[in-house]
Design a protein around this motif. Structure first.
Motif, PDB file in Angstrom:
ATOM      1  N   ARG A  62       0.852  -1.198   0.000  1.00 23.58           N
ATOM      2  CA  ARG A  62       0.000   0.000   0.000  1.00 23.58           C
ATOM      3  C   ARG A  62       0.884   1.244   0.000  1.00 23.58           C
ATOM      4  O   ARG A  62       1.845   1.324   0.750  1.00 23.58           O
TER       5      ARG A  62
ATOM      6  N   VAL B  27      -2.863   2.168  -4.322  1.00 27.18           N
ATOM      7  CA  VAL B  27      -2.383   3.540  -4.196  1.00 27.18           C
ATOM      8  C   VAL B  27      -3.463   4.416  -3.564  1.00 27.18           C
ATOM      9  O   VAL B  27      -4.554   4.558  -4.112  1.00 27.18           O
TER      10      VAL B  27
ATOM     11  N   TYR C 124      -4.711   7.944  -2.718  1.00 31.06           N
ATOM     12  CA  TYR C 124      -4.483   9.221  -3.353  1.00 31.06           C
ATOM     13  C   TYR C 124      -5.059  10.308  -2.448  1.00 31.06           C
ATOM     14  O   TYR C 124      -6.254  10.325  -2.171  1.00 31.06           O
ATOM     15  N   LEU C 125      -4.177  11.161  -1.971  1.00 28.06           N
ATOM     16  CA  LEU C 125      -4.590  12.128  -0.956  1.00 28.06           C
ATOM     17  C   LEU C 125      -4.915  13.489  -1.553  1.00 28.06           C
ATOM     18  O   LEU C 125      -5.480  14.344  -0.889  1.00 28.06           O
TER      19      LEU C 125
ATOM     20  N   THR D  24      -1.239  16.252   7.989  1.00 26.96           N
ATOM     21  CA  THR D  24      -2.319  15.545   7.301  1.00 26.96           C
ATOM     22  C   THR D  24      -1.797  14.275   6.628  1.00 26.96           C
ATOM     23  O   THR D  24      -2.420  13.212   6.705  1.00 26.96           O
TER      24      THR D  24
ATOM     25  N   LYS E 239      -1.037  11.583   9.299  1.00 21.34           N
ATOM     26  CA  LYS E 239      -2.254  10.977   9.854  1.00 21.34           C
ATOM     27  C   LYS E 239      -2.831   9.978   8.848  1.00 21.34           C
ATOM     28  O   LYS E 239      -3.207   8.855   9.202  1.00 21.34           O
TER      29      LYS E 239
ATOM     30  N   GLU F 111      -3.383   5.873   9.344  1.00 19.51           N
ATOM     31  CA  GLU F 111      -4.699   5.244   9.251  1.00 19.51           C
ATOM     32  C   GLU F 111      -4.772   4.246   8.107  1.00 19.51           C
ATOM     33  O   GLU F 111      -5.425   3.211   8.204  1.00 19.51           O
ATOM     34  N   GLU F 112      -4.087   4.584   7.019  1.00 17.64           N
ATOM     35  CA  GLU F 112      -4.131   3.692   5.856  1.00 17.64           C
ATOM     36  C   GLU F 112      -3.146   2.539   6.022  1.00 17.64           C
ATOM     37  O   GLU F 112      -3.126   1.626   5.215  1.00 17.64           O
TER      38      GLU F 112
ATOM     39  N   ILE G 122      -6.705   2.122  -7.257  1.00 21.36           N
ATOM     40  CA  ILE G 122      -6.505   3.540  -6.960  1.00 21.36           C
ATOM     41  C   ILE G 122      -7.580   3.913  -5.956  1.00 21.36           C
ATOM     42  O   ILE G 122      -8.773   3.848  -6.245  1.00 21.36           O
ATOM     43  N   LEU G 123      -7.136   4.244  -4.753  1.00 27.08           N
ATOM     44  CA  LEU G 123      -8.088   4.552  -3.685  1.00 27.08           C
ATOM     45  C   LEU G 123      -8.168   6.069  -3.560  1.00 27.08           C
ATOM     46  O   LEU G 123      -7.356   6.702  -2.887  1.00 27.08           O
ATOM     47  N   ALA G 124      -9.125   6.651  -4.247  1.00 26.64           N
ATOM     48  CA  ALA G 124      -9.148   8.110  -4.354  1.00 26.64           C
ATOM     49  C   ALA G 124     -10.222   8.750  -3.480  1.00 26.64           C
ATOM     50  O   ALA G 124     -10.333   9.964  -3.428  1.00 26.64           O
TER      51      ALA G 124
ATOM     52  N   ARG H 291     -10.437   9.077  -0.345  1.00 26.90           N
ATOM     53  CA  ARG H 291      -9.890   9.874   0.751  1.00 26.90           C
ATOM     54  C   ARG H 291      -9.684  11.323   0.318  1.00 26.90           C
ATOM     55  O   ARG H 291      -9.828  12.255   1.108  1.00 26.90           O
ATOM     56  N   ASN H 292      -9.337  11.469  -0.941  1.00 24.05           N
ATOM     57  CA  ASN H 292      -9.157  12.801  -1.508  1.00 24.05           C
ATOM     58  C   ASN H 292     -10.454  13.608  -1.406  1.00 24.05           C
ATOM     59  O   ASN H 292     -10.443  14.800  -1.160  1.00 24.05           O
ATOM     60  N   GLU H 293     -11.580  12.914  -1.578  1.00 17.14           N
ATOM     61  CA  GLU H 293     -12.877  13.598  -1.512  1.00 17.14           C
ATOM     62  C   GLU H 293     -13.219  14.004  -0.074  1.00 17.14           C
ATOM     63  O   GLU H 293     -14.086  14.823   0.156  1.00 17.14           O
TER      64      GLU H 293
ATOM     65  N   ARG I 297     -11.034  15.355   1.875  1.00 16.28           N
ATOM     66  CA  ARG I 297     -10.148  16.440   2.289  1.00 16.28           C
ATOM     67  C   ARG I 297     -10.985  17.671   2.622  1.00 16.28           C
ATOM     68  O   ARG I 297     -11.862  18.062   1.865  1.00 16.28           O
TER      69      ARG I 297
ATOM     70  N   LEU J 243     -11.420  18.646   8.633  1.00 17.10           N
ATOM     71  CA  LEU J 243     -11.245  17.219   8.906  1.00 17.10           C
ATOM     72  C   LEU J 243      -9.804  16.735   8.766  1.00 17.10           C
ATOM     73  O   LEU J 243      -9.439  15.697   9.316  1.00 17.10           O
ATOM     74  N   ASP J 244      -8.979  17.493   8.020  1.00 20.74           N
ATOM     75  CA  ASP J 244      -7.659  16.987   7.653  1.00 20.74           C
ATOM     76  C   ASP J 244      -6.820  16.518   8.838  1.00 20.74           C
ATOM     77  O   ASP J 244      -6.089  15.553   8.731  1.00 20.74           O
ATOM     78  N   CYS J 245      -6.904  17.242   9.934  1.00 27.76           N
ATOM     79  CA  CYS J 245      -6.089  16.850  11.084  1.00 27.76           C
ATOM     80  C   CYS J 245      -6.968  16.537  12.287  1.00 27.76           C
ATOM     81  O   CYS J 245      -6.537  16.640  13.436  1.00 27.76           O
TER      82      CYS J 245
ATOM     83  N   LEU K  47     -10.115   7.595   9.098  1.00 21.97           N
ATOM     84  CA  LEU K  47     -10.504   7.301   7.709  1.00 21.97           C
ATOM     85  C   LEU K  47      -9.648   6.171   7.193  1.00 21.97           C
ATOM     86  O   LEU K  47      -8.439   6.174   7.376  1.00 21.97           O
ATOM     87  N   ARG K  48     -10.270   5.225   6.515  1.00 23.74           N
ATOM     88  CA  ARG K  48      -9.472   4.134   5.964  1.00 23.74           C
ATOM     89  C   ARG K  48     -10.020   3.759   4.591  1.00 23.74           C
ATOM     90  O   ARG K  48     -11.222   3.544   4.434  1.00 23.74           O
ATOM     91  N   SER K  49      -9.130   3.688   3.609  1.00 29.16           N
ATOM     92  CA  SER K  49      -9.532   3.261   2.273  1.00 29.16           C
ATOM     93  C   SER K  49      -9.212   1.788   2.104  1.00 29.16           C
ATOM     94  O   SER K  49      -8.118   1.351   2.453  1.00 29.16           O
ATOM     95  N   LEU K  50     -10.141   1.022   1.568  1.00 27.10           N
ATOM     96  CA  LEU K  50      -9.908  -0.400   1.335  1.00 27.10           C
ATOM     97  C   LEU K  50     -10.120  -0.719  -0.134  1.00 27.10           C
ATOM     98  O   LEU K  50     -11.022  -0.189  -0.772  1.00 27.10           O
TER      99      LEU K  50
END
Lengths: 665, 244
Positions: A538, A567, A569-570, A578, A581, A585-586, B81-83, B85-87, B89, B93-95, B101-104
């Motif tokens: 990951r 991947v 994508y932040l 940020t 963190k 978590e990931e 592609i786990l995108a 999380r970007n949404e 932002r 919430l960022d910090c 938050l966890r992407s699977l």
């Protein structure tokens, strides 16, 4: 084949009948670093060396509308441009420069309206009527959405702000070029020459439609559109590109916007002027190399020659050391001299469209014209540039071409004829000693600027600030032109405060679309040599600071994808806190950080510290970006981050073999 | 209210990795009481934008949230592609340490995630007051998400063409429907009216009368009403099942 005369529709050979015989291209040098006073001194130097126009470079926080004291601004203040937070900064920036006589170009987009409000403010303070001001502000919002990513608001609202500025200038500042339609940025991000022509033309069509909606006539604003192109290495293609761009734009103004094909060519006729694709050209920053940087002087000189042969109105020659994010004084001087030698010694300006009629050039011109026209038609069929951006069409096209270029460079390494390209200078340390020294001094800018900002905030009335910001919020909700409100607000509020107020009403930028495609992944496969992770790996990808350059970032995404990674994508503009963190978590194995503008080791150091702070110092950082050899060394040795990829000098294969070692064959 | 401190954050993160990596993995889990909300809907319906707005509202009430965002993996090549999380932002919430938050990645159909998801949810319940699971649902994985959650929201996108509920990918099990009006959907209002008629009058096996809301996730419209609807369902469950 017929010979095209300059000044005649469709202006393939040039927009004016006499071209450079009458008016030489403006020697416009891009400058900006540190606080306002540093840049002011540089401006005066440029004018004394023979520069005939000024061009202001802003630092990243300013380009993203943030103040210098914002969290994300760390390591970036005054780095690659001047830091402007307040109207006081703006005042010092142009102090003692006759802005009613010298034209000033401003390379700023997302925050252009607020910057321009400040400029109008200082002109008024100096007793200069805004209508006397001449110059250009880039203010091209569309292209930020497909190339550079300086985006502050959702597309709709960002556009409104940009178009408000255009409308205001069209009505009140007749000498001001209020948008510079950018082909440069997509080209630098890797697109083809034809797309470089098509995209700004499509943007121009988009803005024109919006301005028509506001009740202006096409000929009232179109003469103040200007275009901004990139002068790349392939000479024939470049000269043809400028010709094709003029041809296509003239045709579009005629077919889409009803400008008549001229018969008597009165040069003062706004309808004639509306058909002109006036262009400013910058030599291609992406072609500059770190290895043997002096060779860049030759690259730049050729590129400037293409621009003159292509009949452009204004040229910025890069400084040979610009790749190190510098332009030192020495670099700027050579850049100016490059143009002066071309203009004064070669005699080339006496021959407008010198090579027009040459079979190869005419064929190339036609080819680019046809290709660009097809792209314009494609985008129009999608419903225009706005719809195309939402569908990520230009973004994907740029990315596909960009990764092809990166893969090509990797292949060059095996080509015996290309070995000179990768030769590292043995005396590089000596050669760039003054660059290193200058960069070192830049780290002090942040402190100085923060002190300036604090002083400004201390000396103002809080109530006045709150009133100003309230009026900005109100105006944002209504539909009237925002400029008068902004011009009043900048007297007390800072740039960051105003943008935050707008953001409260409009919201922040939309999430970036993913641009990966089958084709781009195939190219990435060439770089990874088919290596696949034997187990689930990951990866979190992030960028340091404000910077929105996507080439390397998107390429990494494809590269990890082809290796079978998950991947995460932040998105952009994440603080190290940020990123850390998210990494925790990931539960990722790797964090990929790309940084190129600012004090690069600072971004890596901060991320490492933050990862430790969340108890995940074990997560490996891999990085990439543009940095000095000394910075690279520091990141590797002091921070112990061994996988650092610097385009043009690192070997990607080393990183792959390091990954193999870590995760197994 | 449950707290998510650093060691809890890292242990939950690790636990999720283990559950997903090893099908037979079982860790000690204390039975915890949390509200589990599922969000489904077809790709591009606006699940994440809506999810982010819901999280912001819950965080305003000072409830801790764990959100699990599921994206499909490439079936053939394994990458993902786990995108999402970007949404999520957002400056607020960022910090934010009250949010996990966890992407699977689904890691292919019939994957370990089918077994892992209930365990992941049970584990997350120990750490957060509310667990949100977001998945594209239909066709993308075999998880029967409705079995894992207390309240299921389906986000409906009024896609172009005729008003066709089938096309919008309807989930019969959802308790609450959110019609996401977006600027380029011309017929949101009409679609909402139709959804109201077709879905809003139905009652599920437990006796819950389904609700339909018109929201605009991007412009944050209708979110408060939707939250009220969610709480109404929660209350309904509590009355139905006092042990809940």
């Amino acid at each position: 084949m017929s010979i095209d005369e300059p000044g005649k529709y469709p202006f393939k050979a040039g927009i004016y009948p006499k071209m450079h015989k009458d008016k030489k291209p403006t020697v416009r040098l891009f400058a900006g670093m540190g606080t306002a006073r540093h840049t002011n001194a540089r401006f005066k130097k440029i004018l004394s060396l023979g520069g005939t126009g000024l061009s202001t470079a802003y630092d990243l926080p300013t380009l993203y509308g943030d103040d210098s004291d914002a969290k994300l601004s760390r390591h970036e203040v005054g780095w690659d441009g001047v830091a402007i937070d307040t109207i006081d900064d703006e005042y010092s920036l142009y102090e003692g420069i006759p802005i009613d006589k010298v034209t000033v170009s401003k390379t700023i987009n997302a925050s252009a309206a607020v910057e321009m409000a400040m400029y109008i403010g200082i002109a008024e303070k100096r007793g200069i009527c805004p209508s006397q001001l001449g110059g250009t502000i880039q203010n091209d919002i569309y292209s930020e959405h497909f190339a550079q990513n300086e985006i502050l608001f959702p597309l709709k609202h960002g556009l409104r702000l940009g178009v408000d500025l255009m409308e205001y200038c069209a009505r009140h500042m007749p000498k001001w070029y209020f948008t510079s339609l950018k082909g440069y940025q997509p080209r630098e991000a890797g697109c083809s020459a034809a797309l470089e022509v098509a995209l700004p033309i499509e943007s121009g069509i988009g803005y024109a439609r919006k301005l028509l909606e506001r009740g202006l006539k096409f000929e009232q604003f179109a003469p103040r559109f200007s275009f901004f192109f990139d002068s790349h290495n392939n000479g024939m293609e470049e000269i043809a590109k400028y010709r094709a761009a003029r041809w296509l734009w003239a045709e579009i103004t005629h077919k889409f916007f009803g400008m008549p094909i001229p018969t008597n060519y009165n040069l003062k006729d706004p309808k004639l002027q509306s058909m002109w694709c006036r262009m400013h050209v910058q030599t291609a920053g992406c072609t500059l190399q770190r290895n043997e940087p002096m060779n860049n002087i030759m690259r730049i000189a050729y590129q400037a020659l293409w621009a003159i042969l292509g009949g452009v109105q204004s040229i910025h020659t890069n400084a040979y050391d610009e790749l190190f994010c510098v332009p030192t004084e020495k670099g700027v001087k050579i850049a100016i001299r490059t143009q002066q030698v071309l203009l004064e010694e070669t005699g080339i300006t006496n021959f407008p469209d010198a090579f027009g009629g040459a079979v190869a050039l005419e064929r190339e011109t036609e080819k680019i014209y046809e290709e660009a026209k097809r792209e314009v038609a494609n985008i129009e069929n999608m419903g225009g540039i706005e719809a195309a951006i939402k569908a990520a069409y230009p973004q994907r096209k740029i990315h596909e071409n960009a990764i092809k270029e990166i893969a090509k460079l990797e292949q060059w390494k095996a080509d015996t004829d290309k070995q000179y390209f990768f030769t590292k200078d043995e005396n590089l340390d000596d050669e760039i000693a003054d660059i290193v020294a200058e960069l070192e001094s830049r780290r002090g800018f942040e402190k100085e600027q923060l002190a300036r900002l604090r002083k400004f905030k201390k000396n103002r009335s809080e109530t006045a600030v709150q009133n100003a910001l309230d009026s900005v919020r109100l105006a944002a909700e209504r539909k009237d032109n925002l400029m008068p409100t902004l011009i009043a607000a900048v007297k007390t509020a800072t740039m960051g405060e105003i943008h935050n107020a707008l953001c409260e009403v409009w919201g922040g930028p939309d999430a970036m679309p993913s641009v990966s495609s089958r084709m781009s992944r195939d190219k990435a496969l060439e770089m990874t040599g088919g290596y696949k992770f034997p187990k689930t790996v990951r990866v979190l990808l992030a960028k340091g600071g404000h910077d929105g350059h996507t080439v390397g970032f998107y390429a990494l995404q494809d590269i990890f994808q082809t290796m079978g990674a998950e991947v995460v994508y932040l998105g952009f503009r994440a603080t190290p806190e940020t990123i850390a963190k998210a990494a925790a978590e990931e539960d990722v194995n790797l964090v990929g950080l790309s940084a190129m503008i600012g004090y690069v080791p600072g971004f890596f150091e901060d991320l490492q510290r933050c990862l430790k702070a969340v108890g995940r110092g074990d997560i490996e950082i891999i990085g990439g970006g543009i940095m000095l050899p000394s910075d690279e060394k520091m990141i590797k040795e002091k921070l112990g981050i061994k996988n650092i990829y610097v385009p043009g000098s690192s070997d990607f294969a080393t990183i792959i073999s390091n990954l193999k070692e870590k995760f197994g064959q | 209210m449950k707290q998510i401190n650093q060691s809890k954050r890292n242990s939950l993160a690790k636990a999720i990795s283990l559950y997903q990596e090893y099908e037979n993995c079982s860790l000690q889990v204390k039975n915890a009481c949390s509200w589990v909300i599922g969000v489904t809907g077809v790709t591009a319906a606006g699940k994440s934008t809506l999810g982010r707005n819901l999280v912001k509202q819950f965080r305003k009430k000072d409830l801790t949230v764990a959100a699990i965002l599921i994206d499909p993996s490439s079936k053939k090549e394994g990458w993902a592609i786990l995108a999402d999380r970007n949404e999520f932002r957002d400056p607020e919430l960022d910090c934010d340490n009250g949010l996990f938050l966890r992407s699977l990645a689904s890691r292919g159909e019939k994957s370990a995630l089918v077994h892992a998801l209930p365990k992941i949810i049970a584990h997350a319940k120990m750490f957060a007051d509310i667990v949100i699971v977001e998945t594209a649902g239909a066709g993308q994985m075999d998880v029967e998400i409705e079995d894992c959650v207390d309240t299921l929201i389906q986000v409906l996108a009024p896609l172009e063409g005729p008003l066709n509920m089938e096309k919008a990918g309807i989930n019969e099990c959802a308790h609450i429907f959110a019609v996401n009006a977006r600027e380029y959907f011309q017929n949101s209002e009409q679609f909402f009216a139709l959804a109201e008629i077709e879905l809003g009058r139905k009652t599920d096996n437990n006796g819950w009368q389904k609700k339909v809301f018109l929201v605009n996730a991007k412009e944050k419209k209708g979110i408060i009403e939707l939250i009220e609807g969610l709480y109404a369902h929660k209350k309904f469950l509590e009355q139905k099942k006092p042990s809940y």
